[in-house]
Design an enzyme around this catalytic site. Structure first.
Site, PDB file in Angstrom:
ATOM      1  N   LYS A 224       5.653 -25.589  -1.028  1.00 10.84           N
ATOM      2  CA  LYS A 224       6.044 -24.528  -0.588  1.00 10.84           C
ATOM      3  C   LYS A 224       5.796 -23.278   0.458  1.00 10.84           C
ATOM      4  O   LYS A 224       6.206 -22.324   1.090  1.00 10.84           O
ATOM      5  CB  LYS A 224       4.971 -23.192  -1.320  1.00 10.84           C
TER       6      LYS A 224
ATOM      7  N   TYR B 240       2.375 -28.905  -4.136  1.00 14.78           N
ATOM      8  CA  TYR B 240       2.456 -28.122  -4.138  1.00 14.78           C
ATOM      9  C   TYR B 240       2.244 -26.953  -3.419  1.00 14.78           C
ATOM     10  O   TYR B 240       3.120 -26.145  -2.268  1.00 14.78           O
ATOM     11  CB  TYR B 240       2.199 -27.784  -5.831  1.00 14.78           C
TER      12      TYR B 240
ATOM     13  N   GLY C 136      14.650 -18.476 -15.102  1.00 18.24           N
ATOM     14  CA  GLY C 136      13.761 -18.601 -14.815  1.00 18.24           C
ATOM     15  C   GLY C 136      12.424 -17.947 -15.139  1.00 18.24           C
ATOM     16  O   GLY C 136      13.251 -16.913 -15.671  1.00 18.24           O
ATOM     17  N   GLN C 137      11.666 -17.774 -15.050  1.00 13.65           N
ATOM     18  CA  GLN C 137      10.521 -16.829 -15.035  1.00 13.65           C
ATOM     19  C   GLN C 137      10.641 -15.126 -14.438  1.00 13.65           C
ATOM     20  O   GLN C 137      11.144 -14.042 -14.975  1.00 13.65           O
ATOM     21  CB  GLN C 137       8.930 -16.709 -15.087  1.00 13.65           C
TER      22      GLN C 137
ATOM     23  N   HIS D  23      10.248 -25.669  -7.654  1.00  8.27           N
ATOM     24  CA  HIS D  23       8.939 -26.688  -8.439  1.00  8.27           C
ATOM     25  C   HIS D  23       7.571 -25.771  -8.753  1.00  8.27           C
ATOM     26  O   HIS D  23       6.803 -26.649  -7.681  1.00  8.27           O
ATOM     27  CB  HIS D  23       9.406 -28.144  -7.768  1.00  8.27           C
TER      28      HIS D  23
END
Length: 303
Positions: free
Chosen positions: A139, A135, A11-12, A71
């Protein structure tokens, strides 16, 4: 030398963590496919397979687990809440429980989306959470599961993350800016653009020092801007560095003019004072961080 298990190495933030964590010890990386972006092999871990998590952690036997998986498709999460909660809440719960069982430390990342954005000063760690969508809710549930696990842990909330690789605002602006003479960008959402390398570098500093205490801390670059201001700064600096041939005109628009599936916090600046104090950190202003990001070799390649 410690053994570090890095989940989500492609990932980033994960790609930058591979670099920043390497001097700290042996880094065992995972991706869903078992392949790294450079074509190398690594451990395969699909977080949809919740039962595979504890087995992997037990087999690798890390001192530290760094969870860079998530996600992050904010709009899509509204239509697939079970997928978002599995990745962002249930998986971190399993990771934290496995860490607690073997006495490993967990470093995890969360988001400004746990707040509703109605604040008028930078959010502190103990400010009330009130996510606007799936989202943020997923989280936040992940944060709560980790806190309840008994594992030694640090959760770093960050925001407006970008890098020269992956899908993010910087990459989108550089691509669209090369194609158009003008574009419209939201000017009434305020935050602090934060490059993935900064998150990774600070993570390494923290792990080298050792956790001051378990809990949540905020990590973003200094200062604040709007998406419109960020876009203008990107074009200004990219043009100066020869990354784009011309600067497009950026028109400010309201969030209401650009409807999205999920609601975004209007104000999500995070107060980093506790983190800076505990680990003696100097965090760069977002403009300085952008300059450094664009001056790296990877910014000059289209990949």
């Amino acid at each position: 030398m410690s053994k570090i298990l890095l989940l989500g190495a492609n990932g980033q933030v994960g790609q930058e963590l591979r670099r920043s964590l390497a001097p700290l010890g042996e880094v065992v990386a995972t991706t869903r496919s078992g392949e790294l972006p450079d074509g190398g092999r690594c451990e395969a871990l699909d977080l949809a397979e919740l039962d595979a998590i504890a087995a992997l952690i037990e087999r690798v036997g890390p001192d530290v687990v760094v969870n860079a998986t998530a996600h992050t498709a904010v709009d899509r999460a509204e239509d697939e809440p079970e997928v978002a909660f599995r990745a962002n809440a249930r998986a971190p719960d399993r990771i934290a429980q496995a860490c607690a069982a073997r006495g490993a430390t967990l470093l995890h990342y969360s988001t400004d989306y746990v707040f509703d954005g109605s604040g008028t000063r930078p959010y502190r760690e103990d400010d009330a959470t009130a996510p606007l969508g799936v989202y943020g809710a997923s989280k936040l549930a992940g944060e709560q599961a980790i806190a309840a696990s008994g594992a030694s842990h640090l959760i770093l909330r960050t925001a407006w993350v970008y890098a020269t690789h992956g899908a993010n605002f910087l990459r989108t602006m550089l691509r669209v800016g090369a194609e158009r003479d003008e574009l419209r960008v939201v000017a009434d959402q305020i935050g602090s653009p934060t490059p993935a390398w900064l998150i990774a570098d600070v993570s390494a500093v923290i792990l080298r020092q050792g956790l001051a205490e378990s809990g949540v801390r905020h990590l973003v670059a200094g200062g604040e801007t709007t998406w419109h201001g960020f876009a203008e700064a990107i074009f200004e600096r990219a043009f100066a560095q020869g990354l784009i041939a011309r600067k497009p005109v950026v028109h400010p628009i309201a969030t209401a003019d650009y409807p999205t599936r999920a609601r975004r916090p209007a104000y999500s600046v995070l107060d980093t004072a506790r983190l800076r104090g505990e680990y003696a950190l100097a965090l760069p202003d977002w403009r300085t961080a952008l300059d450094r990001t664009l001056s790296t070799d990877s910014a000059k390649s289209p990949a």
